[in-house]
Design a protein around this motif. Structure first.
Motif, mmCIF file in Angstrom:
data_model
loop_
_atom_site.group_PDB
_atom_site.id
_atom_site.type_symbol
_atom_site.label_atom_id
_atom_site.label_comp_id
_atom_site.label_asym_id
_atom_site.label_seq_id
_atom_site.Cartn_x
_atom_site.Cartn_y
_atom_site.Cartn_z
ATOM 1 N N LYS A 117 0.871 -0.946 0.014
ATOM 2 C CA LYS A 117 0.084 -0.105 -0.109
ATOM 3 C C LYS A 117 0.801 1.238 -0.010
ATOM 4 O O LYS A 117 1.742 1.340 0.703
ATOM 5 C CB LYS A 117 -1.055 -0.071 1.236
ATOM 6 N N ARG A 118 0.564 2.210 -0.860
ATOM 7 C CA ARG A 118 1.276 3.633 -0.950
ATOM 8 C C ARG A 118 0.216 4.505 -0.576
ATOM 9 O O ARG A 118 -0.638 4.944 -1.166
ATOM 10 C CB ARG A 118 1.902 3.639 -2.388
ATOM 11 N N LEU A 119 0.488 5.217 0.585
ATOM 12 C CA LEU A 119 -0.163 6.573 0.995
ATOM 13 C C LEU A 119 0.571 7.443 0.329
ATOM 14 O O LEU A 119 1.497 7.901 0.797
ATOM 15 C CB LEU A 119 -0.241 6.372 2.622
ATOM 16 N N GLN A 120 -0.449 8.202 -0.591
ATOM 17 C CA GLN A 120 0.319 9.315 -1.179
ATOM 18 C C GLN A 120 -0.807 10.092 -2.143
ATOM 19 O O GLN A 120 -1.981 9.445 -2.157
ATOM 20 C CB GLN A 120 1.445 8.924 -2.315
ATOM 21 N N PHE A 121 -0.349 11.450 -2.273
ATOM 22 C CA PHE A 121 -1.506 11.953 -3.175
ATOM 23 C C PHE A 121 -1.756 11.392 -4.575
ATOM 24 O O PHE A 121 -0.854 10.946 -5.108
ATOM 25 C CB PHE A 121 -1.175 13.474 -3.584
ATOM 26 N N PRO A 122 -2.927 11.323 -5.055
ATOM 27 C CA PRO A 122 -3.224 10.187 -6.282
ATOM 28 C C PRO A 122 -2.995 11.106 -7.486
ATOM 29 O O PRO A 122 -3.909 11.108 -8.359
ATOM 30 C CB PRO A 122 -4.700 9.844 -6.239
#
Length: 127
Positions: A117-122
Motif C-alpha cells: 500500500k502506498r499512501l500518497q496524493f493520487p
C-alpha cells in the motif's frame, strides 16, 4: 517524470516535497519486502514515492476520488500546498475553474506478486 521535473525546476517558486508511506498489506510479508524496497518501486498508474510540487504547476488525477468531478485523468493546477492536503483548480470541463481539495489516499497496485500500500496524493505532474 524526468521532463516534468526539469520544466518544474525552471519555475521560480518554492517546491514542497511529499514522501509516500509504503507498507505491505500482510504483516507477515514485512520481512520479505522491507520499506526501502517498497520505496524504490516506481509503478505505472501509481504516484511516485517522492512527489515535488510548486504552486501553479499542472497535475493530473490518477484515481477517482469524487466522481464525476475528480476522476482519473482530470487535469488541475496546484493552488495551495498544505501538509496533508492539496488545493487545486480544475482545468477541464465541465467543472473548469472549481477549486477542490485532494487528500492523500492509500493505493494498492493490482499487478504485483505481493500486496503493498502506498499512501500518497493520487496525482502526477502533467506538463
Amino acid at each position: 517524470y524526468e521532463l516534468n521535473n526539469i520544466i518544474q525546476s525552471n519555475i521560480q517558486s518554492e517546491a514542497v516535497t511529499y514522501k509516500s508511506v509504503d507498507t505491505v498489506v500482510e504483516a507477515d510479508e514485512a520481512v520479505n519486502y522491507p520499506t526501502e524496497f517498497l520505496n524504490s518501486l516506481d509503478l505505472p498508474g501509481m504516484p511516485p514515492r517522492i512527489l515535488q510540487l510548486k504552486i501553479g504547476v499542472p497535475i493530473i488525477m490518477l484515481r477517482n476520488i469524487n466522481q464525476p468531478k475528480l476522476c482519473n485523468g482530470t487535469r488541475l493546477a496546484v493552488k495551495k500546498l498544505m501538509s496533508n492536503i492539496i488545493e487545486a483548480t480544475i482545468l477541464t470541463e465541465p467543472f473548469k475553474g472549481e477549486d477542490v481539495l485532494i487528500p492523500c489516499i492509500p493505493m494498492i497496485p493490482t499487478d504485483m506478486p505481493f500486496q503493498f500500500k502506498r499512501l500518497q496524493f493520487p496525482i502526477l505532474l502533467a506538463f
